[in-house]
Structures are given as structure tokens and as C-alpha cells.
Design a protein around this motif. Structure first.
Motif, PDB file in Angstrom:
ATOM      1  N   ALA A   1       1.017  -1.258   0.208  1.00 31.21           N
ATOM      2  CA  ALA A   1       0.169   0.072   0.053  1.00 31.21           C
ATOM      3  C   ALA A   1       0.815   1.093  -0.010  1.00 31.21           C
ATOM      4  N   ALA A   2       2.241   1.308   0.867  1.00 32.41           N
ATOM      5  CA  ALA A   2       2.939   2.503   0.775  1.00 32.41           C
ATOM      6  C   ALA A   2       3.454   2.709  -0.526  1.00 32.41           C
ATOM      7  N   ASN A   3       4.022   1.549  -1.149  1.00 30.97           N
ATOM      8  CA  ASN A   3       4.669   1.861  -2.488  1.00 30.97           C
ATOM      9  C   ASN A   3       3.721   2.269  -3.496  1.00 30.97           C
ATOM     10  N   ALA A   4       2.553   1.565  -3.530  1.00 29.18           N
ATOM     11  CA  ALA A   4       1.495   1.940  -4.425  1.00 29.18           C
ATOM     12  C   ALA A   4       1.073   3.374  -4.274  1.00 29.18           C
ATOM     13  N   LEU A   5       0.820   3.825  -3.165  1.00 28.92           N
ATOM     14  CA  LEU A   5       0.486   5.347  -2.865  1.00 28.92           C
ATOM     15  C   LEU A   5       1.738   6.321  -3.202  1.00 28.92           C
ATOM     16  N   LEU A   6       2.754   6.082  -3.158  1.00 34.25           N
ATOM     17  CA  LEU A   6       3.821   7.103  -3.391  1.00 34.25           C
ATOM     18  C   LEU A   6       4.073   6.822  -4.910  1.00 34.25           C
ATOM     19  N   ALA A   7       3.880   5.791  -5.446  1.00 33.99           N
ATOM     20  CA  ALA A   7       3.962   5.580  -6.952  1.00 33.99           C
ATOM     21  C   ALA A   7       2.711   6.311  -7.659  1.00 33.99           C
ATOM     22  N   THR A   8       1.769   6.307  -7.114  1.00 36.28           N
ATOM     23  CA  THR A   8       0.467   7.179  -7.737  1.00 36.28           C
ATOM     24  C   THR A   8       0.881   8.714  -7.492  1.00 36.28           C
ATOM     25  N   LYS A   9       1.476   8.954  -6.414  1.00 31.32           N
ATOM     26  CA  LYS A   9       1.731  10.331  -6.620  1.00 31.32           C
ATOM     27  C   LYS A   9       2.594  10.956  -7.595  1.00 31.32           C
TER      28      LYS A   9
ATOM     29  N   ILE B   1       6.088  14.562  -5.413  1.00 32.95           N
ATOM     30  CA  ILE B   1       5.121  15.217  -6.407  1.00 32.95           C
ATOM     31  C   ILE B   1       6.007  15.808  -7.485  1.00 32.95           C
ATOM     32  N   TYR B   2       7.124  15.334  -7.808  1.00 34.30           N
ATOM     33  CA  TYR B   2       8.018  15.979  -9.055  1.00 34.30           C
ATOM     34  C   TYR B   2       7.541  15.277 -10.148  1.00 34.30           C
ATOM     35  N   ALA B   3       7.322  16.086 -11.228  1.00 28.59           N
ATOM     36  CA  ALA B   3       7.093  15.469 -12.426  1.00 28.59           C
ATOM     37  C   ALA B   3       8.471  15.214 -13.069  1.00 28.59           C
ATOM     38  N   GLY B   4       8.311  14.114 -13.883  1.00 22.25           N
ATOM     39  CA  GLY B   4       9.618  13.672 -14.729  1.00 22.25           C
ATOM     40  C   GLY B   4       9.421  12.566 -15.421  1.00 22.25           C
ATOM     41  N   LEU B   5      10.600  11.674 -15.469  1.00 22.91           N
ATOM     42  CA  LEU B   5      10.469  10.496 -16.374  1.00 22.91           C
ATOM     43  C   LEU B   5       9.829   9.215 -15.754  1.00 22.91           C
ATOM     44  N   GLY B   6       9.236   9.531 -14.758  1.00 27.28           N
ATOM     45  CA  GLY B   6       8.464   8.377 -13.857  1.00 27.28           C
ATOM     46  C   GLY B   6       9.580   7.743 -13.063  1.00 27.28           C
ATOM     47  N   TYR B   7       8.685   6.590 -12.240  1.00 27.49           N
ATOM     48  CA  TYR B   7       9.620   6.063 -11.229  1.00 27.49           C
ATOM     49  C   TYR B   7      10.148   4.866 -11.850  1.00 27.49           C
TER      50      TYR B   7
END
Ligand code: NAD
Length: 461
Positions: free
Chosen positions: A223-231, A267-273
């Protein structure tokens, strides 16, 4: 306490070094003999700030040792942490075979009460499988043994790890929280006491331990990683909209980050995680949900946005060169999936290198930690590496990557890239063009300095 860590990867080494530093007797077991030999000589096979020093110190002071013997590790421990890899399988579920192989060996050598801790990120239900695997190995021993000797008891605990590569030692030493998932039976209660004891030194200025049931602890990590990836994907979606509408995502970021309910992190835009965790954990939770008859609709979209983001960036570069990169030279700064690590697993740079080469470009790459194609693409076939070799060169300093290049692409926000000598950069580049996948610079400043500058979700200068 006597602690054993199984797996000398990122998580295993950081855990082992930090537990040893706080006075525990720690044995770290890895099945890779070369890795064990290196570590015994204090050669640390990964780059993580502060880790090599901590390992060398604790080896010297006799609190930390390395072995390939599970027997030694199991016999030593009051608490044994399993910190082996859980890579993605073809169907995007998590491969728990390394965890279960470790469990089987634990069962083969268990001789007294042991707390077995899943520290690896594992799908919900894995603790049950670990328990069954250990029990099966114990039963096998009982059948082989003469007489009715009682077999040792054990508890299985979930203790997911939340450290960030690049700040892993600091995160382990000063965790935001320590999640401990235990069963409510007698063995579980005993395990909770021992776990609290092990973590007490990390817990001194406030209570960080959160005790819960095992399945909830396993799910908490996903849940933690999915939420961070969602941001991250949310901001990338928003950045693409900002592009279309002529707004600036950096101004939007500050505008929303100032809301304490949202916050500035992730919440930084970029090339993704990228990296060894988010891509596989996001994929695995979607798989787990489907198996449970549910769908993670938000998280599935997070994945799709992340995949598209890298390609969108390459398409921008291609469009700038009127659809053809044949004969162009592209300087590339940054290859690791994030700064302050040498980890290239699922790094966006790998996709970018492959695509630029496929489009006919020559790539001159720089990274403080990655110096060869073998390092950038471990496990890649020799034929594929050879194909790439004639198109990709590695240089030792960022400025020489730019010499004669038609554009500079920034893929990782290493500190060393943040304040280049822009005058020298403009002269070195064949054309003053920068594609910044990490939004390091201000578009208006770049225009004043004479660059054509494209960030992600920023107005083009
Ligand atoms: P890694 O791949 O870097 O290292 C795993 C190590 O385990 C390897 O050295 C391997 O040789 C060893 N190993 C595998 N099976 C073994 C066995 N049966 N006995 C002994 N050694 C064995 O892994 P990592 O990046 O440290 O990740 C470990 C786990 O922690 C994964 O589940 C990962 O998702 C999770 N995690 C990783 C991070 C991170 O930032 N890397 C953060 C939090 C959680």
C-alpha cells in the motif's frame, strides 16, 4: 542480541550493518560465494552512502560476519531476518522462491526457538507459506530422526522494510515507523517481545513500532509503495496536461505541496519511477488483487502512466529532430534510477538508451556510478550488448559527454548536474538544446542563457 540476516543485497547489508552498529552480534548469510568472499574483505558490492564504512567498522570490531552457511546463520540467531530478492515473474506476480528456499533451509537447521522475520517485500499470505515450508522441513527431520525428540518451535513475523536507496543507512537508523506483523498466539507474543527488544535502540526518542496482524503488515508495504507511485504518476499526468494548457507544473507543484494534506514529497514530474521496488511492487499488487477477485483500478492506471511517460519524452526528442535521430549524437546525463545509488534496475535511462539507439542516435553517457553497458544492462545477452556497443559510449565527466552533441538529455538528478557551467556547456554542444527529464533548471533562465530547453510539464523555452 544474536541476529542473522539472510541475503546480502541492499536491504540485507543495510540491516546487518545497522544492527551490528547498535551492539548486536550479526551474521549475514548469502548463497553467492563470491559476494561473501568480497564482503569478508570489506569490499561492499553496492554503492550506498555510509554503508561501506559501517560494514568495515563492524567487521573490524567483530560484531558482523559473513557466511554462505545457513546452518551457521540459523544456529546463531535469536531473530533471523529473510531479506532475499522477490523479483517479478513473467505474469507480474512476485517470485517468492528465494524466500521459500531460505525457509526450507531454516527448517532443516532449526535447533531452538527462533523468530523468523519476512523483511523481503512479499505478497499477502507469504508468511503462512514460510511457516508451512519450515514445518514441512521439520516434519521431514522428525521422520528421519530416531526417538520422539521434540522439534523446536518458531514464530513467523512480517517486518517490511521502508528504506530508500541513496539514504538507506539514515532511514534504517531513524525510521518513520517500524511495522511488526505478528500472530496472536503464544509464539507470536514471544516474537513481539523479541522484536521490540531488537528495535528498541532505533526507537528511543519516540515510539515508532506499530504492531498489527501479519497479513495487514504484508499489505502495508504494498500500500505504501503503490501510494507513493500514485503520487508520481498523478504528477506526470498533470504535467502532460500543463504542457497542453501552457501552464507550468513546477508552479503547480509548489501550489499544491504547500497544502499539508498533500505535502511536497513525491510530487515531482519527470520520467517516472524506476528502481527495484516500485515497478515490481505496483505490478505485484495488481496481480494479487486480480487473484483475489478484485481490481486495483487506480494502481493499474499508475503503471500505464509510468510506462507511457518515458516514451513520451523520447517522442519529444524525436519531434525536435523532425522525426529522425539518424546520425545525431545525444549526450545523456544520469543512468541510475535515482541519485546516490548505483542501482539501475528498471531505470528510465535504460529505456531511453534503447529507444535513442533504435532511432539511429549515438549516445554519449555519463553517470557517477555507472561506467559500462554491462553495468547498465546486467543480464542482457552478449548479442544485444554488442549491438548497443557501437552506438553507446561512456565518458568520465559530464562536460565531455556534451562535446559536439546535438542535444543534452538529463535522466537522473545527480547533484553534480545541478549547477553546470552553462557558458562552457553552450560552447561544447553542437546545438544548445537540453531535454531535462528531471526539471533541474528554470526555463526562463535557460532561455536567457541561449538554450532551447524542454522540461516535463514546463513551458518550453
Ligand atoms: P537484492 O537482489 O539486492 O539481494 C538479494 C540477495 O539475497 C542476493 O545477494 C542473493 O544472492 C541473496 N539470496 C537469494 N536467495 C538466497 C538464499 N536462499 N540464501 C541466501 N541468500 C540468498 O535484493 P534487495 O534489493 O536487497 O531486496 C530484498 C528484498 O527487500 C526484496 O523483497 C525487495 O523488494 C525488498 N526491499 C528492497 C528495497 C530496496 O530499496 N532495494 C527497499 C525495501 C524493500
Amino acid at each position: 542480541m544474536k541476529i542473522t540476516i539472510v541475503g546480502a543485497g541492499y536491504v540485507g547489508l543495510v540491516s546487518a550493518a545497522c544492527f551490528a552498529e547498535l551492539g548486536n552480534q550479526v551474521i549475514c548469510v548469502d548463497r553467492d560465494d563470491d559476494r561473501v568472499a568480497q564482503l569478508r574483505a570489506a569490499q561492499v558490492p553496492i554503492f550506498e552512502p555510509g554503508l561501506a564504512e559501517l560494514i568495515a567498522k563492524n567487521l573490524r570490531e567483530g560484531r558482523l560476519s559473513f557466511t554462505n552457511s545457513m546452518r551457521e546463520g540459523v544456529r546463531h540467531a535469536d531473530i533471523l531476518f529473510i531479506a532475499v530478492g522477490t523479483p517479478p515473474k513473467g505474469d507480474s506476480s512476485a517470485d517468492t522462491s528465494q524466500v521459500l528456499a531460505a525457509a526450507q533451509e531454516i527448517g532443516a537447521h532449526l535447533s531452538r526457538f527462533l523468530v523468523v522475520v519476512d523483511k523481503s517485500t512479499v505478497p499477502v499470505g507469504t508468511a503462512d507459506k514460510v511457516r508451512e515450508t519450515i514445518q514441512a522441513a521439520l516434519r521431514q527431520r522428525k521422520q528421519g530422526a530416531s526417538g520422539g525428540k521434540r522439534l523446536p518451535d518458531f514464530a513467523v513475523v512480517s517486518n517490511p522494510e521502508f528504506l530508500k536507496e541513496g539514504a538507506a543507512v539514515e532511514d534504517f537508523m531513524r525510521p518513520d515507523r517500524i511495522v511488526i506483523g505478528v500472530d496472536g498466539d503464544a509464539a507470536g507474543r514471544k516474537a513481539e517481545t523479541l522484536m521490540r527488544q531488537a528495535y528498541a535502540p532505533f526507537n528511543r526518542n519516540r515510539e515508532r513500532v506499530i504492531v498489527m496482524d501479519v497479513r495487514s503488515a504484508e499489505l502495508t508495504k504494498y500500500a505504501a509503495n503503490a501510494l507513493l507511485a500514485t503520487k508520481i504518476s498523478f504528477m506526470n499526468d498533470m504535467a502532460n496536461l500543463a504542457d497542453a494548457l501552457g501552464a507550468d507544473i513546477e508552479q503547480v507543484r509548489k501550489g499544491i505541496g504547500s497544502d499539508r494534506r498533500i505535502g511536497y514529497d513525491f510530487i515531482y514530474a519527470g520520467l517516472g519511477y524506476g528502481g527495484s521496488c516500485f515497478p515490481k511492487d505496483v505490478a505485484a499488487i495488481c496481480h494479487t488483487a486480480r487473484e483475489a477477485g478484485e481490481r486495483m483500478r487506480v494502481v493499474e492506471a499508475v503503471r500505464a502512466v509510468n510506462d507511457a511517460q518515458k516514451e513520451r519524452f523520447v517522442a519529444r526528442i524525436e519531434a525536435h529532430f523532425d522525426g529522425s535521430l539518424a546520425g545525431r549524437t545525444i549526450a545523456l546525463w544520469g543512468l541510475t534510477f535515482k541519485p546516490a545509488t548505483d542501482d539501475v534496475r528498471e531505470a528510465p535511462s535504460r529505456h531511453i538508451v534503447r529507444r535513442l539507439v533504435a532511432l539511429g542516435a549515438q549516445v554519449k553517457a555519463h553517470d557517477p556510478q555507472v561506467h559500462s553497458l554491462e553495468q547498465l544492462m546486467p543480464g542482457e545477452s552478449a548479442a544485444q550488448l554488442n549491438r548497443l556497443r557501437s552506438h553507446v559510449t561512456f565518458v568520465d565527466d559530464p562536460m565531455s559527454a556534451c562535446e559536439g552533441a546535438d542535444a543534452l538529455v538529463i535522466a537522473t538528478e545527480w547533484k553534480a548536474y545541478r549547477s553546470p557551467d552553462f557558458g562552457a556547456l553552450r560552447k561544447l554542444l553542437a546545438a544548445p538544446v537540453i531535454f531535462d527529464g528531471r526539471n533541474l533548471f528554470d526555463p526562463a533562465d535557460m532561455r536567457r542563457l541561449g538554450f532551447h530547453y524542454q522540461g516535463v510539464g514546463r513551458r518550453t523555452a
